[in-house]
Design a protein around this motif. Sequence first.
Motif, PDB file in Angstrom:
ATOM      1  N   ASN A 194       2.617  -8.383  28.956  1.00  0.00           N
ATOM      2  CA  ASN A 194       3.810  -9.094  28.478  1.00  0.00           C
ATOM      3  C   ASN A 194       4.567  -9.622  29.683  1.00  0.00           C
ATOM      4  O   ASN A 194       4.293  -9.224  30.813  1.00  0.00           O
ATOM      5  N   PHE A 252       8.554 -10.039  30.473  1.00  0.00           N
ATOM      6  CA  PHE A 252       9.975  -9.979  30.114  1.00  0.00           C
ATOM      7  C   PHE A 252      10.817 -10.175  31.368  1.00  0.00           C
ATOM      8  O   PHE A 252      10.329  -9.988  32.474  1.00  0.00           O
ATOM      9  N   ASN A 303      -2.121 -10.691  25.844  1.00  0.00           N
ATOM     10  CA  ASN A 303      -1.300 -10.452  24.666  1.00  0.00           C
ATOM     11  C   ASN A 303      -0.976 -11.780  23.971  1.00  0.00           C
ATOM     12  O   ASN A 303      -0.223 -12.593  24.494  1.00  0.00           O
ATOM     13  N   ASP A 363       2.923 -12.635  23.047  1.00  0.00           N
ATOM     14  CA  ASP A 363       3.933 -13.027  24.036  1.00  0.00           C
ATOM     15  C   ASP A 363       3.795 -14.523  24.318  1.00  0.00           C
ATOM     16  O   ASP A 363       2.777 -14.967  24.857  1.00  0.00           O
ATOM     17  N   HIS A 393      10.597 -10.777  22.947  1.00  0.00           N
ATOM     18  CA  HIS A 393      10.219 -12.065  22.356  1.00  0.00           C
ATOM     19  C   HIS A 393       8.760 -12.052  21.905  1.00  0.00           C
ATOM     20  O   HIS A 393       8.159 -13.108  21.724  1.00  0.00           O
ATOM     21  N   ASP A 394       8.172 -10.877  21.766  1.00  0.00           N
ATOM     22  CA  ASP A 394       6.786 -10.783  21.325  1.00  0.00           C
ATOM     23  C   ASP A 394       6.713 -10.742  19.798  1.00  0.00           C
ATOM     24  O   ASP A 394       7.379  -9.928  19.167  1.00  0.00           O
TER      25      ASP A 394
END
Lengths: 253, 454
Positions: free
Chosen positions: B136, B138, B171, B174, B228-229
């Motif tokens: 991810n 972030f 992922n 994401d 925000h995934d």
Amino acid sequence: MTKKKNRFTVGWLYPDLMNIYGDRGNILTLLKRAEWRGLDARAIDLGRGAAHGMEDVDVFFFGGGQDREQALVYDDLIEIKQEPLEAAVANGSVVLAVCGGYQLLGHYYQTAEGERFPGIGLIDVRTEAGKKRFIGDVVVDTTLEDLKPTTLVGFENHSGRTFLGAGARALGRVRVGSGNNGGDGTEGCVQGGVVGTYLHGSLLPKNPHLADYLIRRALSRRGMAELAPLDDSIELAAHAKILERAQPRAGER
Amino acid sequence: MRRTAAVWAGKATGALSRLSGLGGGTTLPGDVARAIDPTILRKLTGDLTEGSILITGTNGKTTTARLLTSIFEGMGKRVVSNRAGANLIFGATAAALRSAGPDGKLRADWGVFEIDEASLPRAVEEIQPRIAIVLNLFRDQLDRYGELEKIAKTIEAALESIPEGAQAVLNADDPRVGEIGLGLGRTPLWFGIEDPVVAMRKLPHAADARTCPKCGASLRFSAVYLGHDGIYECPNGDFARPSPGVAATDIALQGFDSVGMNIGETRVELPVGGLYNAYNAVAAFAAGTVLGVDGQYMAERMHGFTAAFGRQEKMDFRGRRLVLVLSKNPAGFNETLRTAVDMAGATHFILGLNDRKADGTDVSWIWDVDFEQLAGRAQVVVPAGKRAHDLAVRLKYAGVEARPPQTEPGRALDDLISVTPEGATAHILCTYTAMLDIRAELVRRGWAKPYWET
């Protein structure tokens, strides 16, 4: 009528795109401190395409963003927001702009290659790209009237160098940190009801006196000049901790 | 010759560092050995009989690496892994040194390395991985890394340079990782979560990557799992979440005790909680799938998993129970708070914030964390760490009544104990070095093991 008079409105410019450095802290501080004075406080989101209700805003907040996001708000700022923002400020609304927002309110931003991106010229400042990034704690001695304590504390993280024109005065002088440009000792600017600065951290939570200055100034246009005092011991303890720990960084004056 | 000297010097440094009580010797030996032979990591990882897996991303690296290590070790493989969060190139080098023999050769089968986002290009070049996992992206430590966009570009360039035949495992949920993967010159294996029941409907404030890379429109989310995934698409049809080849469904969340999920035909029960651990499990599972490891076998290993230090570590002290949960950025902190308050029914807390280099020297990010979740639900909150005073202000504006800030970890623990009844559980949510400080105090009092033993 009384209901509207009791209202306090914060207008958050591009909350989804220009919020990189914990800028929500500034919004929360303005809202809570108004609420604790019995005002009916609310924030309106002024995202891309939105201009509704800007004439009712007491305090506008314009935060920083990444280059990608900054590019996305640029057209909207000029096409949709500039006119109502100028009108509101002429009418006594107050603006707090931090970092990227501060730069965009000035005359222009000049890249390292010499290309100029015009800002909206609401404040008499210009910004040029710099090589070294200024990162770290900042302590400012402010000249803003009636602020007690007379220090402002925050954290800076920027490579732009901002220079003030004759129409703007500095928010203060840096005791620790780099400030506007790392050269002339100034930090931020004040021009009428517009305050621009590189300080985040967030800025207002640890500087409740500045938050109250903005609220008071905005309300005074509506004939409400007095703000009841609050217990700021928790905020000022955090402020004092920064004064205590902030040391001039290597290579600074 | 040079290689042997580098190995010996590095190993000696590690032993000295542990003996002198300075720490676990998790990175310094790497510094020393690399000074003698800058190509030492490339040489050592070249000895691995199977190859290496690199894991990067903002959150979940340590747990994912530990899951894969456990899977390989269960197969009788010898694994080299940079545990204890030492995830710069020096930490990876130090880990390889520990498993090197007196002849300077590495005797191991697999390398499982967690790699700091900014170090990925160098790690890819030196380690030549078989699999690269991106968990991810972030916002985290803006003072150190710069903006998210810069990191994304760094990762993108690193993935472009993984060896031919190597697999990127990414992922799908994401958006920024999705953008990277869709632009790659080869097809990634996507993993993700597909379970509307555990999704939020709205993006939390801490979300970052929310615009379409092609047209700039704000992305539309039909499900938000974490930060925000989630499941997203561009309203103009220019960009959408890739369909995951390995997905977790039917998720069962049990506070910090466990998270269960179906991955394909396999039911996986992980004995650590939170939706973020479902992502770690499905990422590890996807990597195992690439290597042809049996799903049922992976589920068995995951069932017996134990957490790394400070990551949902549980311990008893004087009749009370402590749960230590590393919480180091807005996305992570929001999830650990949500898990604690909503699912574990937590009421007693230490929240710890430090501003050392490893935590990030800029603490602005606490204003992006929804501490409002604690208002009216937490009974005791002790703000702790070097920046306890900043947390105290944050909690005041979140409407949370807090105890006085405590910058000394011992005092924070004493204050917590004084107001936590016997038989009750307290949760300690801390940034990286704030967790080290609290843990060091717990070790000093004999309530926890030193971190290099966990």
